[in-house]
Enzyme design. Structure first.
Site, short mmCIF file in Angstrom:
data_model
loop_
_atom_site.label_atom_id
_atom_site.label_comp_id
_atom_site.label_asym_id
_atom_site.label_seq_id
_atom_site.Cartn_x
_atom_site.Cartn_y
_atom_site.Cartn_z
CD GLU A 148 -0.75 0.25 4.74
OE1 GLU A 148 -0.08 -0.79 4.66
OE2 GLU A 148 -1.99 0.26 4.79
CD GLU A 169 -1.40 -3.58 9.21
OE1 GLU A 169 -0.94 -2.42 9.15
OE2 GLU A 169 -2.17 -4.05 8.35
CG HIS A 189 0.60 -4.14 5.12
ND1 HIS A 189 -0.27 -3.79 4.12
CD2 HIS A 189 1.12 -5.33 4.75
CE1 HIS A 189 -0.28 -4.72 3.18
NE2 HIS A 189 0.55 -5.68 3.54
CG HIS A 237 -1.89 -1.13 1.24
ND1 HIS A 237 -2.34 -1.74 2.40
CD2 HIS A 237 -2.50 -1.78 0.22
CE1 HIS A 237 -3.17 -2.71 2.09
NE2 HIS A 237 -3.29 -2.76 0.78
#
Length: 773
Positions: free
Chosen positions: A273, A500, A404, A270
């Site tokens: 990110e 994440e 991410h 993404h």
């Protein structure tokens, strides 16, 4: 017009300089057309010698560097290097003899590499050609060094046939000795220059948000400072034609070493990110610097692991997000690719297929990509997805992680929630994979080595995953179809998790140093997990490697396959395992006690042989137990007339432990078919190491009836499989205690076996060539 004139002049000069027919270069086969591209030399023996770009095909007919690496000429050059480096220098008592040996070793490498890698030169801005080495250079080195080779038990290489080389004195036609041979290695110098160690600069990567151009320059700078361990390559381009760069870190970059696991990190799938992207830039610089400083841990990791780092998978999205900056960047600005698609939702949805296969005993590994996917996901719209799929197929990745932002948690498969038979969402949102315990270990490894992720006090993101140890099952968080981590697990041999890294997506540059310190140990520790479990070769009895052999761990419904060299890697937690390698009708089984206390994975090689011949049962039949009687009444009358014997009992714990040698972790191989009278009376059998067929003898034995317990769960969820259950929902007798339900017991007769029910899980191997994009 001027280009063609130059080409004609060059051809004329080559024809003139070759002289008479005795010196004219001839080949039995025509040389392929010029590739039109210059390629940097990457093979270890010639990279430091030539230090130039080359063009293919060369005069030996090689079309790429891989063909050169596998050629007899390159292997002979390796043999020369080993002979010159081994032993004393010809018992030289005179310094000049030792000097001659060193000079000859260098000059032979220079001439051979210049012949295999002719220099690539541009005729104009578009057209390129190869500049060969002059005949005089080859003759000079042969006259000086042929005797030295003989003293080492070698002969002058046949591929260095000096008489067939170009004979000319024009530098525009061929390369002369002043270019090929260094000044210190030429015959005119009396002494070799002293080897003075030069302090190498340590590259530094700034803590800032790099543009695509700045990131490329930083990676090139790292490869220049650490050329012996790094290689920069691309796997494709984005929709806006931006390259997808990958930096490889290995002690032998560009080549796969036997039994060396390969690991990859992917950042910025993404585009907004950005933390994972900058962390990978820092990781490149850190590993290069620590290698130069002699860090023992980093040196061991690089020598035993092939690491691939892709900082940006979505450069188009990052470019959009970077224009906004961290201050004005929204939650979704730059997240998708240039066409507005979320790349982590567009991979082939193999998880849904896997759930169907669990209920129908279909394949559990290397699932095929449906043809419909290629029709709906064209290369023009999803070039990043196509590039990564090719990348996953072409490399033997064992472990992977995608980075991410927006939360602080390590997420593991499956990402898609299971559905019940009525196709409503299952009340149990947690969707286990067959390797659920292993994925929990991998996710926990990253979370616990992160400074704040697994802390309930320091992990202050919205979902408060710190209270759960900093990890979560993907489907238990929220359901995602078309995710990259599920695709890696079900389409290849790679185990991948999603990490994440921060509560924010686009952090300010001032926060990057602290985040690097938070993640540095976790990034390194996760790479080291590629060395847990087992690895080895699968070969036939004649030593030939077996490609696409199936590696099956009994009790885990996920198989792996070997590569073209017969290599396999199977990540496993400590414990006792029964592992079978099979291909067609040949197989081999080992009982393994795994501790994972060593620094590397335990090695276990398999030798595939034909299945053993099963003896026919004796004339005296055993008494039929109560459960057998119930099963006998449930089948047709033709089955009731067959003779049967009970082979369904399980080996007890003491029998299992006797399979191992002092807890060393290496499987024993011996005949376990003989039984004591006490065990015969108990009507139990043990598994033979040579007999890895979990479902009984082959089809040809018409006198044996097999009893198995069927799992009547329609979902066939992997979490329902206990330690004693095998893949496909069948209980094959590995649990010490179990309860049998009479209504779910069935007896398979030879007539049923001949209908293909001996292997409920298909052993079909996915051929990548069938998935035509």
């Amino acid at each position: 017009m001027g280009c063609w004139i130059r080409i004609c002049v060059l051809i004329y000069l080559l024809d003139v300089c070759r002289g008479d027919g005795d010196h004219r270069y001839t080949r039995s086969e025509p040389i392929a057309p010029n590739s039109g591209e210059c390629e940097k030399v990457t093979l270890p023996l010639c990279r430091a010698v030539t230090r130039s770009w080359t063009n293919f095909p060369n005069t030996l007919g090689h079309r790429n560097q891989k063909q050169i690496a596998n050629s007899s000429a390159y292997r002979y050059l390796k043999e020369i290097s080993s002979r010159f480096q081994g032993g004393d220098t010809m018992n030289a008592t005179i310094h000049r003899q030792a000097e001659l040996i060193q000079r000859c070793e260098l000059q032979i490498h220079q001439v051979a590499c210049s012949h295999m890698f002719p220099k690539c030169v541009y005729l104009d801005k578009i057209h390129v050609t190869s500049l060969p080495t002059c005949q005089s250079v080859c003759t000079e080195v042969r006259n000086r060094c042929a005797g030295v080779l003989v003293s080492r038990g070698l002969e002058w290489p046949e591929f260095l046939d000096c008489e067939s080389w170009v004979q000319c004195h024009l530098p525009s036609v061929c390369r002369h000795s002043d270019v090929i041979l260094g000044s210190h290695s030429r015959s005119g110098s009396a002494n070799l220059p002293p080897k003075v160690p030069r302090k190498r600069q340590i590259p530094r990567v700034e803590f800032k948000h790099h543009t695509e151009r700045e990131a490329r320059k930083a990676m090139i700078r790292i490869t220049r400072h650490c050329p012996e361990i790094t290689r920069l390559y691309t796997v494709g381009r984005s929709a806006k034609k931006r390259p997808l760069y990958v930096l490889e870190i290995s002690d032998n970059p560009g080549l796969h070493e036997p039994l060396e696991p390969e690991v990859k990190y992917i950042g910025a799938i993404h585009g907004n990110e950005v933390l994972g992207r900058e962390l990978l830039m820092q990781l490149m610089q850190y590993m290069c610097r620590e290698w130069l400083l002699g860090n023992e841990r980093i040196r061991w990791m690089i020598k035993n692991t092939r690491i691939h780092l892709m900082p940006t998978m979505n450069p188009d999205g990052y470019n959009i997000a970077a224009k906004q900056g961290p201050e004005r960047n929204g939650w979704l600005v730059g997240r998708n690719n240039i066409w507005g698609y979320d790349l982590n939702r567009q991979f082939p949805d193999l998880t849904r297929i896997m759930y169907h296969n669990e209920a129908t005993f279909g394949p559990n590994h290397h699932l095929k990509i449906p043809p419909r996917y290629w029709r709906e996901h064209k290369m023009v719209v999803f070039p990043e997805i196509h590039s990564v799929i090719r990348w996953v197929r072409n490399y033997d990745f064992v472990l992977s992680a995608q980075l991410h932002g927006g939360e602080l948690v390590a997420n593991y498969p499956y990402d898609l929630r299971r559905r019940n038979e009525r196709y409503y969402l299952s009340p149990e949102q947690y969707s286990k994979s067959p390797d659920d315990d292993l994925f929990i270990h991998l996710a926990s490894t990253y979370a616990k080595n992160h400074r704040t992720m697994a802390s309930s006090e320091l992990n202050n993101c919205d979902d408060e995953f710190g209270r759960k140890g900093g990890i979560t099952n993907g489907a238990a968080w929220y359901s995602v179809s078309g995710g990259m981590q599920d695709f890696n697990y079900l389409h290849s041999n790679c185990f991948e998790i999603l990490v994440e890294l921060s509560c924010q997506k686009f952090l300010s540059a001032s926060q990057l140093p602290d985040e690097w310190n938070n993640n540095k140990e976790a990034l390194l520790k996760y790479i080291e997990q590629a060395h847990i479990g087992i690895k080895g070769f699968v070969r036939y009895s004649n030593g030939e490697p077996v490609k696409n052999a199936i590696i099956r761990v009994h009790g885990i419904q996920h198989d792996l396959t070997t590569n073209e060299n017969g290599e396999y890697w199977r990540m496993l937690l400590p414990g006792k395992y029964v592992i079978t390698a099979s291909k067609d009708s040949k197989r081999d089984t080992k009982w393994i006690l795994l501790s994972n206390k060593e620094r590397q994975a335990s090695r276990h090689d398999f030798v595939l042989q034909n299945e053993p011949v099963y003896p026919r049962p004796s004339s005296t039949t055993r008494s039929i137990t109560e459960s057998q009687q119930i099963a006998k009444n449930a089948v047709s009358t033709d089955v009731s007339t067959e003779r049967s014997r009970d082979i369904a009992s399980d080996p007890d714990e003491s029998d299992f432990n006797s399979r191992f040698i002092d807890g060393s972790g290496f499987a024993t191989s011996g005949d376990s078919t003989s039984q004591t009278p006490e065990r015969e009376e108990a009507n139990t059998t043990t598994l033979n190491d040579n007999n890895s067929n979990r479902f009984g003898p082959p089809i040809g034995d018409v006198s044996v009836i097999h009893e198995i317990t069927l799992n009547n769960n329609n979902n066939n969820s992997p979490q329902d499989n206990k330690e004693g259950q095998s893949s496909g929902g069948y209980d094959v007798g590995f649990s010490k205690e179990r309860e049998r339900k009479p209504e779910v017991i069935a007896t398979l007769t030879p007539s049923l076996l001949q209908q293909g029910m001996t292997h409920p899980i298909s052993s079909e191997i996915v051929d990548d060539d069938d998935d035509d994009e």
